[in-house]
Design a protein around this motif. Sequence first.
Motif, short mmCIF file in Angstrom:
data_model
loop_
_atom_site.label_atom_id
_atom_site.label_comp_id
_atom_site.label_asym_id
_atom_site.label_seq_id
_atom_site.Cartn_x
_atom_site.Cartn_y
_atom_site.Cartn_z
N LEU A 293 0.80 -1.22 0.00
CA LEU A 293 0.00 0.00 0.00
C LEU A 293 0.83 1.28 0.00
CD1 LEU A 293 -2.69 -1.01 2.69
CD2 LEU A 293 -3.08 -0.76 0.23
N THR A 294 1.98 1.27 0.67
CA THR A 294 2.71 2.51 0.92
C THR A 294 4.11 2.48 0.31
OG1 THR A 294 3.52 1.69 3.05
CG2 THR A 294 1.45 2.92 3.06
N VAL A 295 4.71 3.68 0.22
CA VAL A 295 6.08 3.82 -0.26
C VAL A 295 6.89 4.55 0.81
CG1 VAL A 295 5.29 3.95 -2.65
CG2 VAL A 295 5.73 6.06 -1.39
N THR A 296 8.21 4.43 0.73
CA THR A 296 9.05 5.16 1.67
C THR A 296 9.11 6.63 1.27
OG1 THR A 296 11.11 4.89 0.44
CG2 THR A 296 10.49 3.09 1.95
N PRO A 297 9.42 7.51 2.22
CA PRO A 297 9.56 8.94 1.87
C PRO A 297 10.60 9.17 0.78
CG PRO A 297 9.42 8.68 4.25
CD PRO A 297 9.53 7.29 3.67
N ALA A 298 11.68 8.41 0.79
CA ALA A 298 12.74 8.58 -0.22
C ALA A 298 12.24 8.21 -1.61
CB ALA A 298 13.95 7.73 0.15
N VAL A 299 11.44 7.15 -1.71
CA VAL A 299 10.90 6.73 -3.01
C VAL A 299 9.93 7.80 -3.53
CG1 VAL A 299 9.37 5.06 -4.15
CG2 VAL A 299 11.26 4.26 -2.71
N ARG A 300 9.06 8.27 -2.68
CA ARG A 300 8.11 9.32 -3.11
C ARG A 300 8.87 10.57 -3.57
NH1 ARG A 300 2.33 11.11 -0.81
NH2 ARG A 300 2.13 13.06 -1.98
N ARG A 301 9.86 10.96 -2.81
CA ARG A 301 10.62 12.17 -3.15
C ARG A 301 11.33 12.01 -4.49
NH1 ARG A 301 12.75 12.50 1.34
NH2 ARG A 301 14.70 11.39 0.95
N SER A 302 11.90 10.85 -4.75
CA SER A 302 12.62 10.63 -6.01
C SER A 302 11.67 10.67 -7.21
CB SER A 302 13.38 9.29 -5.97
OG SER A 302 12.48 8.19 -5.99
N ALA B 152 18.77 -1.86 -4.66
CA ALA B 152 18.41 -2.41 -3.36
C ALA B 152 16.96 -2.89 -3.36
CB ALA B 152 18.63 -1.36 -2.27
N SER B 153 16.54 -3.51 -2.27
CA SER B 153 15.19 -4.08 -2.18
C SER B 153 14.14 -2.98 -2.03
CB SER B 153 15.10 -5.03 -0.99
OG SER B 153 15.05 -4.28 0.23
N GLY C 169 15.06 0.91 -2.87
CA GLY C 169 15.68 0.51 -4.13
C GLY C 169 15.29 1.38 -5.31
N VAL C 170 14.00 1.72 -5.43
CA VAL C 170 13.55 2.56 -6.54
C VAL C 170 14.15 3.95 -6.44
CG1 VAL C 170 11.53 3.76 -7.49
CG2 VAL C 170 11.45 1.30 -7.07
N ALA C 171 14.22 4.51 -5.25
CA ALA C 171 14.83 5.83 -5.05
C ALA C 171 16.28 5.82 -5.49
CB ALA C 171 14.70 6.25 -3.59
N ARG C 172 17.00 4.79 -5.13
CA ARG C 172 18.42 4.70 -5.52
C ARG C 172 18.57 4.62 -7.02
NH1 ARG C 172 21.50 0.87 -1.05
NH2 ARG C 172 20.27 1.50 0.78
N ALA C 173 17.70 3.86 -7.67
CA ALA C 173 17.78 3.71 -9.14
C ALA C 173 17.46 5.03 -9.84
CB ALA C 173 16.83 2.62 -9.61
N ILE C 174 16.42 5.72 -9.37
CA ILE C 174 16.05 7.00 -9.99
C ILE C 174 17.15 8.03 -9.77
CG2 ILE C 174 14.45 8.95 -9.85
CD1 ILE C 174 12.20 6.95 -9.38
N GLU C 175 17.69 8.07 -8.56
CA GLU C 175 18.75 9.03 -8.27
C GLU C 175 19.99 8.77 -9.15
OE1 GLU C 175 19.26 8.45 -4.11
OE2 GLU C 175 17.37 9.46 -3.61
N GLN C 176 20.30 7.50 -9.36
CA GLN C 176 21.51 7.17 -10.11
C GLN C 176 21.35 7.38 -11.61
OE1 GLN C 176 23.21 3.38 -9.15
NE2 GLN C 176 24.63 3.38 -10.85
#
Length: 286
Positions: free
Chosen positions: A32-41, A270-271, A276-283
Amino acid sequence: DRHRVGCRRRHGERVQLVALDMDGTVLLDDHLTVTPAVRRSIEQALAKGVTVVPATGRVAAMLPKVFYELDGIRYVINSNGASVWDRVENRVIYSNPIPAETVRQILQILEPYGLLTQIYCGGNIYAEKRSLARVVDLPFAVEFIENIRKTQIELDSFQTLLEEHPEGVEKLNLAHVESGLREKLWKQFEAMPGVTVVSSAGSNIELNRDGASKGDALHHLCQRLQIPPENVMAVGDSGNDVEMLRYAGCSVAMENGTPEAKAAAKYRTASNEQDGVARAIEQFVL
């Protein structure tokens, strides 16, 4: 950064479109939810002018709340690629349904087993009342099960639905099938003409029209938007993401992904529980 340089060289100037799987990728294990880092990215990618496309096995009615709250999410790939929804125009712009007659054959095969069978059609999920009681047996959090209950449309019989939609339906989902029966049914459906069998979770079986996939839908959407595959990034974790990962010039599998998803992707992040999605978008995007 070797990975960043490698990806940027393949897609030229920049990533123009990011296709994101939902369960096991963007969403946490509560579905249902995402981490703040994923939403921000995602917000930062949208602000940069990148087209962000949720690509899910779900129907439009079950798109997580967070994506309704994000400004700029226009297109959604639904039902494993059986349809693409334009939120701005509020219409389906591409569809690839299972013919109604094929659906009837599938339902005949399933009749002896009493499984929770869901039909995805027109952006909604339908289930027969007799099998919907099995939703409590699903190995999901209480909140997600309640979300399933709220989004299902109960029918006495699927036959009425098929009569109303002779063009066919987007997808059939068999939720939480016991392993022995799952293997048996998987082989049976694989041998069935005109049907593709995939899974987005360890215990389910998802049936689409042969040729329907997230990759096929992504291809049609990118043609519409005039974005070449080398300018596309896709992120996923499961078997229903494989074709999408193969299509994208920059493909990223989650650390928690299946072996087939990892084999289809050029890169790994990452998982879903570790941004993981935030890291991929950032990179690769930011």
